[in-house]
Structures are given as C-alpha cells and as structure tokens.
Design a protein around this motif. Structure first.
Motif, mmCIF file in Angstrom:
data_model
loop_
_atom_site.group_PDB
_atom_site.id
_atom_site.type_symbol
_atom_site.label_atom_id
_atom_site.label_comp_id
_atom_site.label_asym_id
_atom_site.label_seq_id
_atom_site.Cartn_x
_atom_site.Cartn_y
_atom_site.Cartn_z
ATOM 1 N N PRO A 90 4.590 -2.017 -5.837
ATOM 2 C CA PRO A 90 3.245 -2.277 -6.361
ATOM 3 C C PRO A 90 3.214 -2.816 -7.787
ATOM 4 O O PRO A 90 2.155 -3.263 -8.245
ATOM 5 C CB PRO A 90 2.576 -0.894 -6.290
ATOM 6 C CG PRO A 90 3.707 0.073 -6.424
ATOM 7 C CD PRO A 90 4.854 -0.567 -5.672
ATOM 8 N N ASP B 50 -6.429 -4.495 5.608
ATOM 9 C CA ASP B 50 -7.806 -4.009 5.694
ATOM 10 C C ASP B 50 -8.708 -4.989 6.437
ATOM 11 O O ASP B 50 -9.691 -4.596 7.056
ATOM 12 C CB ASP B 50 -8.360 -3.762 4.288
ATOM 13 C CG ASP B 50 -7.626 -2.634 3.589
ATOM 14 O OD1 ASP B 50 -7.639 -1.497 4.109
ATOM 15 O OD2 ASP B 50 -7.015 -2.890 2.530
ATOM 16 N N THR C 224 -9.381 -2.098 -12.506
ATOM 17 C CA THR C 224 -8.947 -0.948 -11.716
ATOM 18 C C THR C 224 -8.581 -1.414 -10.308
ATOM 19 O O THR C 224 -9.035 -2.475 -9.861
ATOM 20 C CB THR C 224 -10.060 0.099 -11.611
ATOM 21 O OG1 THR C 224 -11.179 -0.484 -10.903
ATOM 22 C CG2 THR C 224 -10.513 0.542 -13.001
ATOM 23 N N PRO C 225 -7.775 -0.635 -9.583
ATOM 24 C CA PRO C 225 -7.464 -1.017 -8.206
ATOM 25 C C PRO C 225 -8.709 -1.204 -7.345
ATOM 26 O O PRO C 225 -8.751 -2.109 -6.499
ATOM 27 C CB PRO C 225 -6.611 0.150 -7.708
ATOM 28 C CG PRO C 225 -5.967 0.692 -8.943
ATOM 29 C CD PRO C 225 -6.995 0.547 -10.016
ATOM 30 N N GLY C 226 -9.723 -0.404 -7.591
ATOM 31 C CA GLY C 226 -10.940 -0.506 -6.803
ATOM 32 C C GLY C 226 -11.770 -1.740 -7.074
ATOM 33 O O GLY C 226 -12.677 -2.070 -6.299
ATOM 34 N N LYS D 103 -1.352 -1.737 -0.587
ATOM 35 C CA LYS D 103 -1.635 -0.348 -0.226
ATOM 36 C C LYS D 103 -1.015 0.610 -1.242
ATOM 37 O O LYS D 103 -1.620 1.631 -1.615
ATOM 38 C CB LYS D 103 -1.135 -0.067 1.189
ATOM 39 C CG LYS D 103 -1.955 -0.758 2.286
ATOM 40 C CD LYS D 103 -1.432 -0.427 3.665
ATOM 41 C CE LYS D 103 -2.264 -1.120 4.744
ATOM 42 N NZ LYS D 103 -3.657 -0.622 4.807
ATOM 43 N N ALA D 104 0.187 0.298 -1.702
ATOM 44 C CA ALA D 104 0.841 1.157 -2.684
ATOM 45 C C ALA D 104 0.110 1.141 -4.020
ATOM 46 O O ALA D 104 0.138 2.126 -4.769
ATOM 47 C CB ALA D 104 2.292 0.722 -2.876
ATOM 48 N N ALA D 105 -0.553 0.022 -4.330
ATOM 49 C CA ALA D 105 -1.295 -0.100 -5.583
ATOM 50 C C ALA D 105 -2.738 0.382 -5.463
ATOM 51 O O ALA D 105 -3.457 0.423 -6.462
ATOM 52 C CB ALA D 105 -1.282 -1.552 -6.053
ATOM 53 N N GLY D 106 -3.154 0.717 -4.243
ATOM 54 C CA GLY D 106 -4.531 1.158 -4.037
ATOM 55 C C GLY D 106 -5.534 0.022 -4.029
ATOM 56 O O GLY D 106 -6.719 0.230 -4.334
ATOM 57 N N VAL D 107 -5.079 -1.189 -3.655
ATOM 58 C CA VAL D 107 -5.927 -2.376 -3.660
ATOM 59 C C VAL D 107 -6.245 -2.785 -2.222
ATOM 60 O O VAL D 107 -5.355 -2.806 -1.366
ATOM 61 C CB VAL D 107 -5.215 -3.536 -4.390
ATOM 62 C CG1 VAL D 107 -6.011 -4.833 -4.269
ATOM 63 C CG2 VAL D 107 -4.989 -3.179 -5.849
ATOM 64 N N VAL D 108 -7.497 -3.109 -1.955
ATOM 65 C CA VAL D 108 -7.888 -3.617 -0.643
ATOM 66 C C VAL D 108 -7.174 -4.942 -0.382
ATOM 67 O O VAL D 108 -7.027 -5.767 -1.291
ATOM 68 C CB VAL D 108 -9.416 -3.814 -0.583
ATOM 69 C CG1 VAL D 108 -9.821 -4.523 0.707
ATOM 70 C CG2 VAL D 108 -10.123 -2.466 -0.684
#
Length: 229
Positions: free
Chosen positions: A163, A219, A176-178, A194-199
């Motif tokens: 990531p 996703d 931010t990842p979000g 996915k490991a970075a928390g990103v769609v």
C-alpha cells in the motif's frame, strides 16, 4: 462525474490511476522490446498475444514466464537466475530506448481525465513501471501534464501490491483513504487499494497475468472509464 458521485455518495478529492493496462495499452511496445531483448541473447521470440497474457505482475515475473516458455527446463537450471538477470536487463534497456512506438490511450480515458479536471479532482499516476519510462510514456501520449504526481515502481522502497505507493500519494495531497479512489486493471492495484483502505474501480481490458480482474473482487468493475462520467 455524476455517475461516480452517485456511486460514492460524493466526489473523491484524489484519484490514483494505474498506467499500463488502465490508461495506456502498452502491450505491443512491451512485446517489441522483449523480442529485441530475446534476439540479443539468441533466444526465440514470443507473440504479442502471449505477452498480453503474461504481463501484469511486473517485469521480473514477465521475464521468468518468458524463459519458462522459450527455454526448455529453465526452471531446473541451477544458473537460471543468471539468464533471468541478463534478459531482464536487456528488456529494460530495450524498452527504455523505445517506450512508445505502438502504445495507445484506451477509449474513455481522455474523457474521464478531462471530467476529473473539470470537477477539481487531483490526479496521480501510480505504476510499477520504473519512473523514467513511465514519464516518457505519459509524455509521448500527451498525458503527463494531466497528473499532479507520478509514482513509479522505483520511486519508493515498496511498490504495488504494497500500500505504500498509495499512502505516499495521500500524504502528498493531504488526503485520507476515504477521500480517494484507485483505478486499475490488476490484482496488484486491487490488493494495494484494499490494504490502503481506498475504494478501487477496475477495468477488464488490461493486464492481469491472464486472471479475470473480477476474481480479484474490486469494489466496482466498469467496461470503460467513461461509465464513471
């Protein structure tokens, strides 16, 4: 970008985009460079169709698969790493010399980038291709100025599927990842996101080492980036 906004519930601040197989169809040039490198070592050529099935896991993995195909019993040779390093070095040199003879921008990419700019979204290109040929390829196809940041496979200590390249981009933009979206064509892209928390959105037309990208569980899967506009 109403389709993207509707799906995400808002527009991302940053979109991170893979290069080969996502923005640009570079398989023909990869095949040309690879066959020139094989000829340098007096090894038989491979077809572009084969190369399209073999790319997607990085140059080292591509060379390993090629050698398994063109050199009988390559895996049993105790000196196989020597030939691997020789072919990898020749391939990278050949590719650097002619990074854009036949590469093209995929349909829908230009429109998507223009729409992202119009919406005020920042763009980064995150690729495992080394930085210099990545920049040369983007420049040759008039895409370089569209990106606020380019991260190559040799920019950081880690590359996708780790990531870190994505997290590096987020730090660069103060995001931010979000608030980010990843767009790619391979398991490396999906796993890194996915490991970075990103769609992550994936396209099916690129290079994933012969594996359907749907098997990687992105996703969302779109046939063209224009669907997100």
């Amino acid at each position: 970008m109403k389709a993207l906004e509707s799906w995400l519930g808002g527009l991302p601040a940053v979109i991170l985009m893979d290069l080969d197989g996502t923005l640009i169809d570079s398989a023909a040039d990869i095949a040309l460079a690879l066959n020139r490198a094989l000829d340098d070592l007096a090894l038989p050529p491979v077809s572009e169709r084969q190369v399209r099935d073999w790319v997607g896991r990085g140059a080292g993995r591509l060379v390993e698969v090629v050698l398994q195909h063109v050199v009988p019993h390559h895996g049993d040779d105790p000196q196989r790493h020597v030939l691997h390093e020789q072919l990898l070095a020749r391939f990278m040199a050949r590719y650097q010399d002619s990074v854009c003879e036949a590469s093209t921008v995929y349909p829908g990419v230009r429109e998507f980038i223009d729409a992202a700019h119009a919406a005020g979204i920042r763009l980064a290109c995150v690729t495992n291709k080394p930085y210099q040929p990545a920049v040369a390829l983007l420049r040759a196809l008039d895409l370089l100025d569209d990106f606020d940041l380019v991260v190559g496979g040799d920019t950081l200590a880690h590359k996708k599927p780790h990531p870190e390249p994505l997290l590096h981009c987020l730090r660069h933009f103060g995001a931010t990842p979000g608030s980010a979206l990843m767009v790619g064509d391979s398991r490396n892209d999906v796993d890194a996101a996915k490991a970075a928390g990103v769609v992550v959105v994936a396209v099916p037309y690129g290079y994933n080492h012969g594996e359907p990208i749907s098997d990687c569980s992105p996703d969302r899967l779109v046939a063209s980036l224009s669907e997100l506009i």
